[in-house]
Design a protein around this motif. Structure first.
Motif, mmCIF file in Angstrom:
data_model
loop_
_atom_site.group_PDB
_atom_site.id
_atom_site.type_symbol
_atom_site.label_atom_id
_atom_site.label_comp_id
_atom_site.label_asym_id
_atom_site.label_seq_id
_atom_site.Cartn_x
_atom_site.Cartn_y
_atom_site.Cartn_z
ATOM 1 N N LEU A 14 -2.088 -8.089 -62.772
ATOM 2 C CA LEU A 14 -3.462 -8.010 -62.257
ATOM 3 C C LEU A 14 -4.114 -9.395 -62.226
ATOM 4 O O LEU A 14 -4.798 -9.738 -61.264
ATOM 5 C CB LEU A 14 -4.300 -7.068 -63.116
ATOM 6 N N ASN A 15 -3.893 -10.191 -63.262
ATOM 7 C CA ASN A 15 -4.459 -11.538 -63.294
ATOM 8 C C ASN A 15 -3.893 -12.403 -62.180
ATOM 9 O O ASN A 15 -4.618 -13.171 -61.544
ATOM 10 C CB ASN A 15 -4.225 -12.183 -64.658
ATOM 11 N N SER A 16 -2.605 -12.293 -61.917
ATOM 12 C CA SER A 16 -1.993 -13.045 -60.819
ATOM 13 C C SER A 16 -2.562 -12.605 -59.477
ATOM 14 O O SER A 16 -2.843 -13.435 -58.608
ATOM 15 C CB SER A 16 -0.477 -12.850 -60.823
ATOM 16 N N LEU A 17 -2.746 -11.307 -59.310
ATOM 17 C CA LEU A 17 -3.319 -10.782 -58.077
ATOM 18 C C LEU A 17 -4.737 -11.313 -57.877
ATOM 19 O O LEU A 17 -5.093 -11.753 -56.788
ATOM 20 C CB LEU A 17 -3.315 -9.253 -58.105
ATOM 21 N N LYS A 18 -5.537 -11.293 -58.923
ATOM 22 C CA LYS A 18 -6.923 -11.763 -58.824
ATOM 23 C C LYS A 18 -6.998 -13.233 -58.406
ATOM 24 O O LYS A 18 -7.921 -13.625 -57.703
ATOM 25 C CB LYS A 18 -7.647 -11.553 -60.155
ATOM 26 N N ARG A 19 -6.044 -14.039 -58.837
ATOM 27 C CA ARG A 19 -6.025 -15.463 -58.470
ATOM 28 C C ARG A 19 -5.575 -15.672 -57.034
ATOM 29 O O ARG A 19 -5.855 -16.699 -56.433
ATOM 30 C CB ARG A 19 -5.116 -16.242 -59.415
ATOM 31 N N THR A 20 -4.884 -14.706 -56.466
ATOM 32 C CA THR A 20 -4.261 -14.858 -55.153
ATOM 33 C C THR A 20 -5.032 -14.189 -54.019
ATOM 34 O O THR A 20 -5.051 -14.702 -52.910
ATOM 35 C CB THR A 20 -2.831 -14.257 -55.195
ATOM 36 N N ILE A 21 -5.672 -13.085 -54.289
ATOM 37 C CA ILE A 21 -6.261 -12.268 -53.227
ATOM 38 C C ILE A 21 -7.452 -12.972 -52.569
ATOM 39 O O ILE A 21 -8.248 -13.616 -53.241
ATOM 40 C CB ILE A 21 -6.649 -10.876 -53.779
ATOM 41 N N GLU A 23 -10.815 -12.927 -49.667
ATOM 42 C CA GLU A 23 -11.943 -12.060 -49.312
ATOM 43 C C GLU A 23 -11.626 -11.089 -48.183
ATOM 44 O O GLU A 23 -12.124 -9.973 -48.159
ATOM 45 C CB GLU A 23 -13.157 -12.900 -48.930
ATOM 46 N N GLN A 24 -10.809 -11.486 -47.222
ATOM 47 C CA GLN A 24 -10.499 -10.618 -46.083
ATOM 48 C C GLN A 24 -9.247 -9.781 -46.306
ATOM 49 O O GLN A 24 -8.844 -9.035 -45.421
ATOM 50 C CB GLN A 24 -10.380 -11.445 -44.818
ATOM 51 N N ASP A 25 -8.655 -9.900 -47.479
ATOM 52 C CA ASP A 25 -7.494 -9.090 -47.825
ATOM 53 C C ASP A 25 -7.959 -7.701 -48.254
ATOM 54 O O ASP A 25 -9.138 -7.474 -48.522
ATOM 55 C CB ASP A 25 -6.716 -9.733 -48.971
ATOM 56 N N ALA A 26 -7.016 -6.788 -48.332
ATOM 57 C CA ALA A 26 -7.273 -5.444 -48.854
ATOM 58 C C ALA A 26 -6.234 -5.155 -49.924
ATOM 59 O O ALA A 26 -5.171 -5.789 -49.959
ATOM 60 C CB ALA A 26 -7.198 -4.405 -47.744
ATOM 61 N N ILE A 27 -6.534 -4.220 -50.777
ATOM 62 C CA ILE A 27 -5.601 -3.857 -51.840
ATOM 63 C C ILE A 27 -5.398 -2.348 -51.823
ATOM 64 O O ILE A 27 -6.334 -1.574 -51.604
ATOM 65 C CB ILE A 27 -6.092 -4.337 -53.219
ATOM 66 N N MET A 28 -4.139 -1.961 -52.019
ATOM 67 C CA MET A 28 -3.808 -0.552 -52.118
ATOM 68 C C MET A 28 -3.161 -0.304 -53.469
ATOM 69 O O MET A 28 -2.198 -0.976 -53.837
ATOM 70 C CB MET A 28 -2.858 -0.126 -51.008
ATOM 71 N N PHE A 29 -3.705 0.640 -54.205
ATOM 72 C CA PHE A 29 -3.206 0.999 -55.521
ATOM 73 C C PHE A 29 -2.210 2.148 -55.345
ATOM 74 O O PHE A 29 -2.559 3.208 -54.840
ATOM 75 C CB PHE A 29 -4.367 1.420 -56.418
ATOM 76 N N VAL A 30 -0.966 1.912 -55.774
ATOM 77 C CA VAL A 30 0.131 2.857 -55.546
ATOM 78 C C VAL A 30 0.847 3.125 -56.875
ATOM 79 O O VAL A 30 0.988 2.220 -57.710
ATOM 80 C CB VAL A 30 1.146 2.272 -54.534
ATOM 81 N N GLU A 41 -12.626 -5.080 -60.122
ATOM 82 C CA GLU A 41 -13.959 -5.624 -59.881
ATOM 83 C C GLU A 41 -14.036 -6.486 -58.635
ATOM 84 O O GLU A 41 -15.029 -7.160 -58.419
ATOM 85 C CB GLU A 41 -14.402 -6.436 -61.099
ATOM 86 N N GLY A 42 -13.016 -6.494 -57.821
ATOM 87 C CA GLY A 42 -13.020 -7.313 -56.619
ATOM 88 C C GLY A 42 -13.922 -6.750 -55.542
ATOM 89 O O GLY A 42 -14.368 -5.599 -55.602
ATOM 90 N N THR A 43 -14.205 -7.563 -54.537
ATOM 91 C CA THR A 43 -15.055 -7.142 -53.427
ATOM 92 C C THR A 43 -14.238 -6.737 -52.208
ATOM 93 O O THR A 43 -14.805 -6.382 -51.183
ATOM 94 C CB THR A 43 -16.014 -8.277 -53.034
ATOM 95 N N GLN A 44 -12.937 -6.794 -52.312
ATOM 96 C CA GLN A 44 -12.073 -6.454 -51.197
ATOM 97 C C GLN A 44 -12.094 -4.943 -50.929
ATOM 98 O O GLN A 44 -12.428 -4.144 -51.792
ATOM 99 C CB GLN A 44 -10.620 -6.879 -51.486
ATOM 100 N N THR A 45 -11.699 -4.577 -49.725
ATOM 101 C CA THR A 45 -11.531 -3.170 -49.384
ATOM 102 C C THR A 45 -10.378 -2.610 -50.201
ATOM 103 O O THR A 45 -9.309 -3.220 -50.266
ATOM 104 C CB THR A 45 -11.241 -3.021 -47.880
#
Length: 88
Positions: A14-21, A23-30, A41-45
């Motif tokens: 999660l920490n690595s993702l937060k450093r990489t993602i 603003e215009q990216d989206a995240i899908m939890f699977v 706590e991100g602002t991404q879709t």
């Protein structure tokens, strides 16, 4: 624009993702990644696979969009890149 597929709730991933993602990216939890959804706590879709929440006894959350497998495929085709995040 990247669709990030999160398959784990492991804090180091999660920490690595937060450093990489971006603003215009989206995240899908699977899969087990849905455990991280409540604390995101991100602002991404954000999207999550509804079946994964139901299988784990988790409630649906208003902070993200529940989708099925058909919509997941559509999202992967919509974004020019996908990046999978798994336990390291």
């Amino acid at each position: 624009m990247t669709l990030h597929l999160l398959f784990t709730s492991q804090s180091s991933t999660l920490n690595s993702l937060k450093r990489t993602i971006g603003e215009q990216d989206a995240i899908m939890f699977v899969g087990d990644g849905v455990y991280a959804l409540a604390g995101w706590e991100g602002t991404q879709t954000c999207y999550y696979r509804a079946t994964d929440c139901h299988q784990r006894g988790l409630p649906e959350l208003a902070t993200a969009t529940a989708i099925d497998d058909t919509r997941w495929v559509e999202l992967c085709l919509q974004f020019p890149r996908t990046l999978s995040w798994k336990a390291s």
